[in-house]
Design an enzyme around this catalytic site. Structure first.
Site, PDB file in Angstrom:
ATOM      1  N   THR A 187      33.190  37.635  24.133  1.00  0.00           N
ATOM      2  CA  THR A 187      33.201  38.159  25.636  1.00  0.00           C
ATOM      3  C   THR A 187      33.535  36.457  26.807  1.00  0.00           C
ATOM      4  OG1 THR A 187      31.315  38.015  27.186  1.00  0.00           O
ATOM      5  CG2 THR A 187      32.629  40.188  25.321  1.00  0.00           C
ATOM      6  N   GLU A 333      36.495  43.789  25.200  1.00  0.00           N
ATOM      7  CA  GLU A 333      35.660  44.762  24.054  1.00  0.00           C
ATOM      8  C   GLU A 333      36.066  46.125  24.232  1.00  0.00           C
ATOM      9  OE1 GLU A 333      34.889  43.073  26.783  1.00  0.00           O
ATOM     10  OE2 GLU A 333      32.447  42.842  26.744  1.00  0.00           O
ATOM     11  N   LYS A 442      31.448  43.620  49.862  1.00  0.00           N
ATOM     12  CA  LYS A 442      30.405  44.263  50.568  1.00  0.00           C
ATOM     13  C   LYS A 442      30.400  44.309  51.613  1.00  0.00           C
ATOM     14  CE  LYS A 442      28.608  45.870  46.174  1.00  0.00           C
ATOM     15  NZ  LYS A 442      28.184  44.032  45.617  1.00  0.00           N
ATOM     16  N   TRP A 447      32.853  49.596  50.782  1.00  0.00           N
ATOM     17  CA  TRP A 447      33.440  47.514  49.782  1.00  0.00           C
ATOM     18  C   TRP A 447      35.135  47.996  50.586  1.00  0.00           C
ATOM     19  CZ3 TRP A 447      32.309  49.963  44.292  1.00  0.00           C
ATOM     20  CH2 TRP A 447      30.948  50.027  43.584  1.00  0.00           C
TER      21      TRP A 447
HETATM   22  P1  AMP Z   1      38.466  39.949  28.727  1.00  0.00           P
HETATM   23  O1  AMP Z   1      37.463  40.153  27.913  1.00  0.00           O
HETATM   24  O2  AMP Z   1      38.127  38.271  29.152  1.00  0.00           O
HETATM   25  O3  AMP Z   1      39.622  40.538  28.871  1.00  0.00           O
HETATM   26  O4  AMP Z   1      38.293  40.326  30.353  1.00  0.00           O
HETATM   27  C1  AMP Z   1      38.271  41.389  31.013  1.00  0.00           C
HETATM   28  C2  AMP Z   1      38.174  42.257  32.038  1.00  0.00           C
HETATM   29  O5  AMP Z   1      39.553  41.461  32.980  1.00  0.00           O
HETATM   30  C3  AMP Z   1      38.182  43.245  32.771  1.00  0.00           C
HETATM   31  O6  AMP Z   1      36.750  43.678  32.346  1.00  0.00           O
HETATM   32  C4  AMP Z   1      39.240  42.961  34.113  1.00  0.00           C
HETATM   33  O7  AMP Z   1      37.931  42.921  35.260  1.00  0.00           O
HETATM   34  C5  AMP Z   1      40.144  42.336  34.312  1.00  0.00           C
HETATM   35  N1  AMP Z   1      41.631  43.018  34.368  1.00  0.00           N
HETATM   36  C6  AMP Z   1      42.324  42.578  32.665  1.00  0.00           C
HETATM   37  N2  AMP Z   1      42.785  43.282  33.792  1.00  0.00           N
HETATM   38  C7  AMP Z   1      43.163  43.472  35.139  1.00  0.00           C
HETATM   39  C8  AMP Z   1      44.119  43.843  35.147  1.00  0.00           C
HETATM   40  N3  AMP Z   1      45.244  44.010  35.476  1.00  0.00           N
HETATM   41  N4  AMP Z   1      43.709  44.045  36.943  1.00  0.00           N
HETATM   42  C9  AMP Z   1      42.647  43.871  36.701  1.00  0.00           C
HETATM   43  N5  AMP Z   1      41.664  43.434  36.171  1.00  0.00           N
HETATM   44  C10 AMP Z   1      42.222  42.885  35.255  1.00  0.00           C
END
Ligand code: AMP
Length: 545
Positions: A187, A333, A442, A447
């Site tokens: 991650t 994940e 916040k 929110w």
């Molecule tokens: P990653 O594991 O690097 O792909 O990051 C995952 C995180 O990216 C998610 O938990 C979200 O916070 C954000 N994310 C992924 N896709 C979207 C989306 N379409 N809109 C908003 N946030 C997103």
């Protein structure tokens, strides 16, 4: 009583078997790291993956349980390494070259990567870092003899094409348990150290099949698929697996991801489906705007995710180029797809204006993903489209733990994974991400969604990109600051941005100030780096504060 069906472990090599046997002549087009366009087929990828598997097991000692890293762009050779190593029961750990050196060192050492397969582009990086990577046995440089660096200080350098040439293209894949690990991706580690997610053969096969469904990405052998999203960003959102399941023609963009290069391949190779994060599409749309004669007649749909897709990008694709947009949400994940903004039976009947409000959301869960929103005490919240809560997910391609047991707090005792995102779910089942829980603003105990503010601001003429962050405020705890990059040559003012936003969000959500900057920082996976922005603006004071 057990069923009487055949034992047929869901191994990723089944996907390659299928593609080679039934779509053997289907073309794989790549922009090579060396420059020229390269063309091959599934049948050839199959032979070369087998040859690679036999060579790495004989010469490099890679086998069941070995962890091998790749730092590579999307090309046919990267695909061969995935299938070759995974087919042996080894684990491919994809490294993101956009990470800081210290993070890379941490990740390679933490994963205990044995061999590293590196594109030519990253040889200088590993020459510099290798002394800090004591467990790495050596480096396979993903190129041919002609392009191997004449001199390199890399430890045990091996030429990729020579390795393949020494292998057996008729090598028979071993059979083993479908729950065996086959892939690993860390991650991004925006809080604390990056954590390792470990995929299994079974999870990748099931997730790949899920992505092909017509209520998901809707992939078929009639498609030409171009994953612009790199294979090191959460499995290229399944496309390195689902393209083979569907037998689609594949176009791999290699190292060149700028607007002009992406357009060139989309157009010349008549790509029908593509996928990437919003920043890639901003670059493409900018290129198209600067060259008004250019069109995208073959491109039917584009999946956009990784961070919230602004309305302006969606509208530009749909209205100017006739390309549909699938807004997708997911996480490393989750293998990574978690939801998709495609029409359902119920939403098909909605008038266009109503549908657009839903289309902007992150979408609904496909088969094999379950999701719920809860309050802090794990009580399920209603699907009314207004109540927001912690988004939790479950499924056969969702992590149940991180590598070496880290970050255990994200996994609930009842088997749900807490995504760290805050979301609503509407009565049609469409989920809408409000924010990462740590990015939500916040204000006075209520929110404000930074994503909503950004979405509205990005539709303002003259705005190239916008980011909203919460900054301390004496009276309200936090208030939103909007950070804006203007389009080239634009002179849009603070007042114009605020006037544009009025009426489109609640009055008390309107940013207290607008700061114009030359660039907005992004993370290694193309998300706006709120952490860096908050750091940049830590001494900022609101005029009203
Ligand atoms: P990653 O594991 O690097 O792909 O990051 C995952 C995180 O990216 C998610 O938990 C979200 O916070 C954000 N994310 C992924 N896709 C979207 C989306 N379409 N809109 C908003 N946030 C997103």
């Amino acid at each position: 009583m057990l069923g009487l069906m055949q034992e047929f472990p869901l191994l990723v090599t089944r996907l390659l078997d299928h593609a080679a046997r039934w779509h053997g002549d289907t073309e794989i087009v790549s922009r090579s790291v060396e420059g020229p366009i390269h063309r091959t087929s599934y049948a050839e990828i199959d032979r070369r993956s087998r040859a690679l598997a036999s060579a790495v097991s004989n010469r490099l000692g890679i086998g069941m349980g070995s962890i091998a890293a790749t730092m590579a762009w999307n090309t046919w050779r990267h695909l061969e390494i995935w299938y070759g190593v995974m087919g042996l029961g080894g684990i491919v750990h994809t490294l993101n070259p956009r990470l800081f050196a210290d993070q890379l060192v941490y990740i390679v050492n933490h994963a205990e990567d044995g061999w590293v397969f590196t594109d030519l582009s990253f040889v200088p990086l590993f020459e510099k870092l290798q002394d800090r990577l004591p467990k790495v046995k050596g480096f396979v440089v993903i190129t041919d003899r002609q392009h191997m660096p004449a001199e390199t200080s890399l430890r045990n350098p091996v030429c990729y094409e020579e390795l393949i040439a020494s292998g057996d293209p008729g090598f028979a894949w071993p059979e083993f348990d479908e729950n065996t690990a086959c892939g690993m991706c860390y991650t991004s580690g925006t809080t604390g150290n990056p954590k390792g997610v470990v995929y299994s053969h079974r999870s990748n096969v099931l997730h790949g099949m899920m992505c092909c469904l017509s209520d998901a990405l809707g992939l078929s052998s009639r498609d030409t698929i171009m994953p612009v999203v790199p294979m090191f960003h959460a499995n290229a959102w399944s496309l390195a697996f689902s393209s083979l399941i569907s037998g689609a023609r594949l176009v791999l963009p290699g190292p060149k991801l700028d607007g002009a290069s992406v357009y060139e391949l989309l157009d010349r190779e008549r790509v029908t489906f593509t996928a990437a994060v919003p920043t890639v599409w901003m670059m493409l749309l900018k290129h198209l705007e600067q060259n008004p004669a250019l069109r995208l007649p073959a491109l039917e749909r584009v999946a956009i995710g990784g961070s919230a897709c602004p309305e302006a990008i969606m509208k530009a694709f749909v209205e100017n180029y006739g390309t549909d947009v699938i807004h997708a949400w997911g996480m490393t994940e989750m293998s990574p797809i978690g939801s998709l903004g495609v029409k359902s039976g119920r939403t098909s009947a909605l008038p266009d204006g109503e549908w657009w409000k839903i289309k902007l959301k992150q979408g609904r869960a496909p088969f094999l993903v379950d999701m719920k929103i809860t309050d802090d005490d794990n009580r399920a919240l209603p699907h009314d489209g207004r109540t927001f809560g912690r988004l939790k997910v479950k499924g056969p391609a969702v992590a149940r733990a991180y590598f070496k047991g880290e970050g255990a707090a994200a996994f609930d005792a009842d088997g749900w994974f807490d995504t760290g995102d805050v979301a609503t779910i509407d009565p049609y089942g469409y989920m809408n991400i409000t924010d990462r829980s740590k990015d939500v603003i916040k204000s006075g105990g209520e929110w404000i969604s930074s994503i909503d503010l950004e979405n509205v601001a990005m539709a303002c003429p003259g705005v190239q990109e916008a980011a909203a962050i919460g900054l301390p405020h004496l009276k309200w705890d936090e208030r939103p600051l909007l950070v804006v990059v203007r389009k080239e040559g634009a002179t849009v003012s603070k007042q114009q941005v605020l006037t544009h936003m009025e009426g489109k969000v609640a009055k008390w959500w309107l940013p207290d100030d607008v700061a114009f900057v030359d660039d907005i920082p992004h993370t290694a996976t193309g998300k706006i780096s709120k952490l860096t922005l908050r750091e940049r603006f830590k001494d900022y004071r609101f005029p009203s504060a």
